[in-house]
Design a protein around this motif. Structure first.
Motif, PDB file in Angstrom:
ATOM      1  N   UNK B  85       0.837  -1.183   0.000  1.00 39.14           N
ATOM      2  CA  UNK B  85       0.000   0.000   0.000  1.00 39.14           C
ATOM      3  C   UNK B  85       0.880   1.244   0.000  1.00 39.14           C
ATOM      4  N   UNK B  86       0.312   2.345  -0.439  1.00 42.60           N
ATOM      5  CA  UNK B  86       1.032   3.608  -0.410  1.00 42.60           C
ATOM      6  C   UNK B  86       1.448   3.959   1.011  1.00 42.60           C
ATOM      7  N   UNK B  87       0.571   3.694   1.972  1.00 40.30           N
ATOM      8  CA  UNK B  87       0.886   3.980   3.372  1.00 40.30           C
ATOM      9  C   UNK B  87       2.147   3.233   3.816  1.00 40.30           C
ATOM     10  N   UNK B  88       2.201   1.944   3.521  1.00 36.56           N
ATOM     11  CA  UNK B  88       3.360   1.157   3.935  1.00 36.56           C
ATOM     12  C   UNK B  88       4.636   1.674   3.281  1.00 36.56           C
ATOM     13  N   UNK B  89       4.547   2.011   2.021  1.00 42.14           N
ATOM     14  CA  UNK B  89       5.748   2.491   1.339  1.00 42.14           C
ATOM     15  C   UNK B  89       6.213   3.820   1.909  1.00 42.14           C
ATOM     16  N   UNK B  90       5.273   4.720   2.176  1.00 43.60           N
ATOM     17  CA  UNK B  90       5.637   5.990   2.789  1.00 43.60           C
ATOM     18  C   UNK B  90       6.353   5.765   4.107  1.00 43.60           C
ATOM     19  N   UNK B  91       5.808   4.850   4.901  1.00 40.81           N
ATOM     20  CA  UNK B  91       6.375   4.624   6.232  1.00 40.81           C
ATOM     21  C   UNK B  91       7.764   4.044   6.134  1.00 40.81           C
ATOM     22  N   UNK B  92       7.966   3.055   5.273  1.00 42.80           N
ATOM     23  CA  UNK B  92       9.296   2.467   5.256  1.00 42.80           C
ATOM     24  C   UNK B  92      10.328   3.403   4.632  1.00 42.80           C
ATOM     25  N   UNK B  93       9.907   4.279   3.752  1.00 46.23           N
ATOM     26  CA  UNK B  93      10.823   5.292   3.235  1.00 46.23           C
ATOM     27  C   UNK B  93      11.194   6.292   4.346  1.00 46.23           C
ATOM     28  N   UNK B  94      10.206   6.650   5.156  1.00 41.74           N
ATOM     29  CA  UNK B  94      10.475   7.574   6.267  1.00 41.74           C
ATOM     30  C   UNK B  94      11.447   6.964   7.278  1.00 41.74           C
ATOM     31  N   UNK B  95      11.225   5.697   7.626  1.00 45.20           N
ATOM     32  CA  UNK B  95      12.114   5.040   8.596  1.00 45.20           C
ATOM     33  C   UNK B  95      13.543   4.998   8.042  1.00 45.20           C
ATOM     34  N   UNK B  96      13.656   4.623   6.778  1.00 43.11           N
ATOM     35  CA  UNK B  96      14.986   4.536   6.172  1.00 43.11           C
ATOM     36  C   UNK B  96      15.698   5.885   6.162  1.00 43.11           C
ATOM     37  N   UNK B  97      15.006   6.926   5.693  1.00 42.84           N
ATOM     38  CA  UNK B  97      15.635   8.253   5.652  1.00 42.84           C
ATOM     39  C   UNK B  97      16.063   8.709   7.038  1.00 42.84           C
ATOM     40  N   UNK B  98      15.180   8.487   8.019  1.00 46.00           N
ATOM     41  CA  UNK B  98      15.456   8.983   9.366  1.00 46.00           C
ATOM     42  C   UNK B  98      16.680   8.302   9.965  1.00 46.00           C
ATOM     43  N   UNK B  99      16.775   6.992   9.795  1.00 45.96           N
ATOM     44  CA  UNK B  99      17.896   6.285  10.421  1.00 45.96           C
ATOM     45  C   UNK B  99      19.183   6.452   9.618  1.00 45.96           C
ATOM     46  N   UNK B 100      19.066   6.728   8.324  1.00 49.81           N
ATOM     47  CA  UNK B 100      20.297   7.041   7.572  1.00 49.81           C
ATOM     48  C   UNK B 100      20.960   8.301   8.139  1.00 49.81           C
ATOM     49  N   UNK B 101      20.118   9.219   8.661  1.00 47.16           N
ATOM     50  CA  UNK B 101      20.665  10.457   9.229  1.00 47.16           C
ATOM     51  C   UNK B 101      21.533  10.188  10.455  1.00 47.16           C
ATOM     52  N   UNK B 102      21.409   8.993  11.032  1.00 52.95           N
ATOM     53  CA  UNK B 102      22.216   8.663  12.209  1.00 52.95           C
ATOM     54  C   UNK B 102      23.649   8.294  11.841  1.00 52.95           C
ATOM     55  N   UNK B 103      23.874   8.002  10.570  1.00 56.98           N
ATOM     56  CA  UNK B 103      25.112   7.333  10.171  1.00 56.98           C
ATOM     57  C   UNK B 103      25.991   8.182   9.262  1.00 56.98           C
ATOM     58  N   UNK B 104      27.263   8.022   9.440  1.00 56.08           N
ATOM     59  CA  UNK B 104      28.256   8.495   8.471  1.00 56.08           C
ATOM     60  C   UNK B 104      28.502   7.343   7.498  1.00 56.08           C
ATOM     61  N   UNK B 105      27.969   7.484   6.303  1.00 59.99           N
ATOM     62  CA  UNK B 105      27.966   6.353   5.365  1.00 59.99           C
ATOM     63  C   UNK B 105      29.367   5.988   4.885  1.00 59.99           C
ATOM     64  N   UNK B 106      30.254   6.972   4.846  1.00 61.20           N
ATOM     65  CA  UNK B 106      31.655   6.684   4.488  1.00 61.20           C
ATOM     66  C   UNK B 106      32.269   5.766   5.549  1.00 61.20           C
ATOM     67  N   UNK B 107      31.991   6.116   6.819  1.00 60.36           N
ATOM     68  CA  UNK B 107      32.570   5.330   7.911  1.00 60.36           C
ATOM     69  C   UNK B 107      31.962   3.933   7.979  1.00 60.36           C
ATOM     70  N   UNK B 108      30.738   3.796   7.487  1.00 54.57           N
ATOM     71  CA  UNK B 108      30.099   2.476   7.483  1.00 54.57           C
ATOM     72  C   UNK B 108      30.752   1.561   6.451  1.00 54.57           C
ATOM     73  N   UNK B 109      31.186   2.145   5.328  1.00 52.84           N
ATOM     74  CA  UNK B 109      31.806   1.341   4.278  1.00 52.84           C
ATOM     75  C   UNK B 109      30.763   0.566   3.486  1.00 52.84           C
ATOM     76  N   UNK B 110      31.198  -0.148   2.454  1.00 49.04           N
ATOM     77  CA  UNK B 110      30.255  -0.745   1.503  1.00 49.04           C
ATOM     78  C   UNK B 110      29.530  -1.957   2.082  1.00 49.04           C
ATOM     79  N   UNK B 111      28.666  -1.697   3.015  1.00 48.96           N
ATOM     80  CA  UNK B 111      27.770  -2.738   3.544  1.00 48.96           C
ATOM     81  C   UNK B 111      26.380  -2.140   3.695  1.00 48.96           C
ATOM     82  N   UNK B 112      25.392  -2.994   3.712  1.00 49.70           N
ATOM     83  CA  UNK B 112      24.005  -2.535   3.801  1.00 49.70           C
ATOM     84  C   UNK B 112      23.369  -3.022   5.092  1.00 49.70           C
ATOM     85  N   UNK B 113      22.814  -2.076   5.827  1.00 53.70           N
ATOM     86  CA  UNK B 113      22.045  -2.424   7.022  1.00 53.70           C
ATOM     87  C   UNK B 113      20.566  -2.428   6.650  1.00 53.70           C
ATOM     88  N   UNK B 114      19.861  -3.480   7.025  1.00 50.40           N
ATOM     89  CA  UNK B 114      18.416  -3.513   6.794  1.00 50.40           C
ATOM     90  C   UNK B 114      17.692  -3.470   8.132  1.00 50.40           C
TER      91      UNK B 114
END
Lengths: 240, 240, 240, 240, 240, 240
Positions: B85-114
């Motif tokens: 549903x559109x609702x679910x997609x909006x929510x999971x995009x919001x969660x992803x964006x918000x928690x990406x803000x916690x991280x320095x992606x360079x320092x994380x290196x080429x790995x993916x957190x789910x």
């Protein structure tokens, strides 16, 4: 200012905005909305009946669909198929919510208006252009329903317009085009009524974060832009 | 106040919040986050590699999935299938964006957190609980990567928490539960850092509109709530 | 014995089994079933009406859905989407058939019970744990329907439990955990009633074949395990 | 006997079974298998390569697909589309597992055999007919690969046949046809090798339950039927 | 002639054509149509009711489905799943339109005939074989409906047959087989009635283009072929 | 004439035809083609590489996609989702084949041209308008590739135009509009080159059948129409 706009625009200056009404003939309302290079075909069609959750309520409904034509962007984009992207779903939900705020659903009665926003050309600001242009098409559709006697009184209760604003190098700018949208740290979509009351506010820090002071600067500039869009909508609707 | 909270809470009072760390064993981070009756299982798993658009950039990525178990609500809800549903997609995009803000992606290196946010019980505020609880699970996952030597330095650069606020009868209330969520005229989700800088702001008028004064009242109360959540996250992370 | 169990268990020894009743609040029955490291959340919800093929028959129905959370296994598994794997469909059909055997469908009347088995953690034996735990949740759901007066008499006619057994190095072992499941030549799932009558028997030679003598050894050991599970279900149901 | 077979058959009597080899020309093996009114076209095609999880292992693979033509049953059935039913997936997994037991995968080498079982006419027993007929097509496909020099030695290590048995009024009957299948309380599918060793055993109580004594009666009668099918396969393969 | 047929056939010579009636038992009409190596199982089933757009019109309907079995071609082809290829959809629409031309829909009444054309073996000409064989199955289905009294008078008003023709080295050839089909510059499918009136004409230049003179040569040769097919259909229908 | 055209047109008279070149900016070719009330936006985009079956061949490819906007017809039509209708697939295959005939694929080299035909307004003849307008967009795209030096010589080898013709009351008419299309007994689409050589011919009897004499009348009138369209394309391409 730390950021000089590639277009030479002032920080609070809109791109040229234009509404071509009656662009196609079969929809009750059909407007080709231009905002700079962005072009969105906004049509409003009317169907009897309402979704299940409203049946028997005496209320109407408005729903929106949003798509980009594959050739709307410099690189051709595949059509969305099988499932809509999260971005597309978010946008069409935003358009629907925003334009529902224009209507008194009781006065609309049990009919459904569908706003189709098809982006013919995309240079950022497609969702806000869809809302602002969609409002013009909505007025035409309501006028049509009044002229045929389907409606006796207009269900329009608010004028609605939308604009994007963003922070570039920490300062606020109005109506970002594509190169600005890519460079912006913070990206806001603001939807307001004819009295500049807020209907929807969505802001995302693509990078960094923003303070409440910056939020206020963004909202000041959004009010300027929306004020102008409200006038342009009125002008377009007055012309025959 | 025009609205008396069914729960007897103060306007700026959170529901009881609790984080059960290491709720399951196989994920690098696993937290059952409680916010009143709302329960969200937040897990963080680590996979090598990054999405195509980041390959070779040296940067990492974080993505989120959000789902409700069918029995999470008083009426069983069908699992989402074929398309979200559109609702679910909006929510999971919001969660992803918000928690990406916690991280320095360079320092994380080429790995993916789910981050998987599975709602076991829903009493409103599931998306903000997923972000706030997801941050705790993220800390545990980073600690795990540091303990195994996969990471040498922590990529955590911000603490992140989220809360919902809303207007009821024109006044601002913190952390709406389900009966309040249904009754609210305006519904806001606010995501902030440890310094109460804004990361994301999403407000929707379900009915009527809101003024900039009301917006400020909502943000004041959100700051109170997030301040408390930041402390509760710290407490949970200090306990072994 | 040619095979020494990594866990030190006897050949006919179950892993520790535990049923947490009322794990969530909104479903009529909700049990978190533990079998060693395996954890399955079993909920039973009630909906009026029955599938088309039963309409007007006066009979009820029970159906099951089974899913693994992505973080349930050491390697994150993608959620099943668009189409369920054959494995998942087999399992949910098995759970449904087994628990339908517990019920007198005439006495249930035209309502549908849905058993959702969501695996929070998977260490083999998830389908049999779902059946055994699902039975406990089913009892709670029936008790709820009796307490509200929706049902006047209990439609429960059999107690149901299930266990896995397998051949390792040609000998029979009870309740395989993951390392044993991988090593087993023959894998059986056995579902029985309170009188150890057979409801379902599924055995597959992953490698080699098996004789009727070995089949009897497997069934002997399954009877031992199911006997114990029946007692543990009773104990859990007696506790308030 | 409490049940008199509508066909007049003895309790342990198969329906007439016939294998039309080389029914179509393009597949390496192609057999139209008849079992009474049931007709299944079993073809085996050969493709280079193996699924990902076997790449580089030096081993081959066999997979199966099962479908009913829409006109195979008295009421036309819609083709399965978008997603396969659980029943279809269970059946094709069973066919695949059973026929893999016929092969030494190392000796097959890194190639994939696909068994397509298309039911032209369905009068019960389609899955067991697919296995028994599929074995004959498999022999033809292997013979073809030997004749072209693609294989130097036969990877066939077991002869495989399958039959259904069931309890009607508490007694065991062999090879149920459709009216019997509907009436049966217990339904078993049994797959065995040339030495009557068990490969797969699946029994379901559609109604009631069954004892271990009844299980033994069912297996006795299944051995009789499979013994006969093994001979019929041999006869068919000897004829040119 | 610039092209010598690999089969030694004359330019206007059909492949051997044969119709096996009553190939399966459950459909009202069931014909295995052979045209050279091409084999298509054509079944006609009858269902009460008509699609929405015809409800209440008193008219019947005929629809067609077309599929290839995976083993029908020298290289195994994956089953079409999730979405039908454009080729398959074109073909089944053509079969449906062509056979609807055989019927007086008023006389058929509100029932739906489904023609399933399942290609068991493909050596070009599968769609025209499906039409020509489907007509024979249609006659059998109508005869069945007359015999049971479901219909009082036959709704058949035209005999329908189809053939492919093509240009090879600029000359016209009848009933192309696979190697010819691949080599043809122009490929035509022609559907005609018992009076050689045209029902459908589809011609595509795979390479180059074609003149109206060549079009006439192609139609001359198609008339010859269809004349013969009409006789073969009659013969098949006369035999019991 | 038995049929008087509602528009007052002669039997062999086209509707007003107009090509708006460079309608959008991002595609290499972009033409809004008008044919009476029918409006089709034809864009041509260029991408490196070719489909798998052509890789390494040195040849290019052209493919087409066709869609109707939901508001293109008097009744809003749902967007096609999950699967394209057979009609849409037939049309886009026809557009692709027809425009491929314009090109020397060797001279194009290993790049893919995508023709997107999006119908903004539909009053019959959309597929032929898409081909005729698509040819103009194709010329613009090729000119663009020549101007940037991506191509050294033009791969255009034929001019292509298409028209619909039909039988109404047994007589032939050119370029049917919607009311005529609905009333026509026979409907033909004809695609020709600059020399009026045939590229594609598709004729369907919606009702009744047609003789070879009528076929010739239809082709005569199609030649007249296509002759005119070829001139209009040339005029449009000469104007800057």
């Amino acid at each position: 200012m730390a950021w000089t706009r590639p277009s030479g625009r002032q920080a609070d200056e809109l791109r040229p905005v234009r509404f071509e009404r009656r662009f196609t003939r079969f929809a009750a309302g059909s407007v080709l909305a231009h905002c700079g290079e962005t072009q969105v075909l906004c049509t409003v069609t009317v169907q009897p009946g309402v979704p299940k959750f409203l049946e028997g309520s005496g209320q109407g409904w408005l729903t929106a669909e949003y798509r980009m034509l594959p050739s709307a962007t410099p690189q051709r984009q595949a059509r969305e198929f099988m499932k809509l992207s999260g971005r597309t779903q978010e946008i069409q939900r935003l358009i629907g919510r925003s334009l529902r705020a224009a209507l008194d659903m009781k006065a609309l009665g049990e009919r459904t208006l569908t706003v189709d926003a098809d982006v013919l050309q995309a240079d950022a600001g497609t969702r806000t252009t869809a809302i602002t242009g969609g409002y013009v098409a909505l007025c035409d559709a309501i006028a049509y329903l009044l002229s045929t006697g389907e409606l006796e009184a207009s269900p329009l209760r608010h004028q609605i317009a939308a604009v994007s604003v963003g922070l570039l190098h920490g300062e606020a700018f109005l109506d970002l085009d594509y190169p600005e949208d890519v460079a912006a740290e913070i990206d806001f979509n603001v939807v307001m009524t004819e009295e500049l009351a807020l209907i929807e506010l969505q802001g995302t820090a693509e990078e960094g974060s923003f303070s409440r002071t910056q939020l206020n600067q963004l909202l000041d500039i959004a009010e300027t832009g929306i004020g102008e869009l409200l006038k342009l909508q009125q002008q377009a609707l007055r012309s025959s």
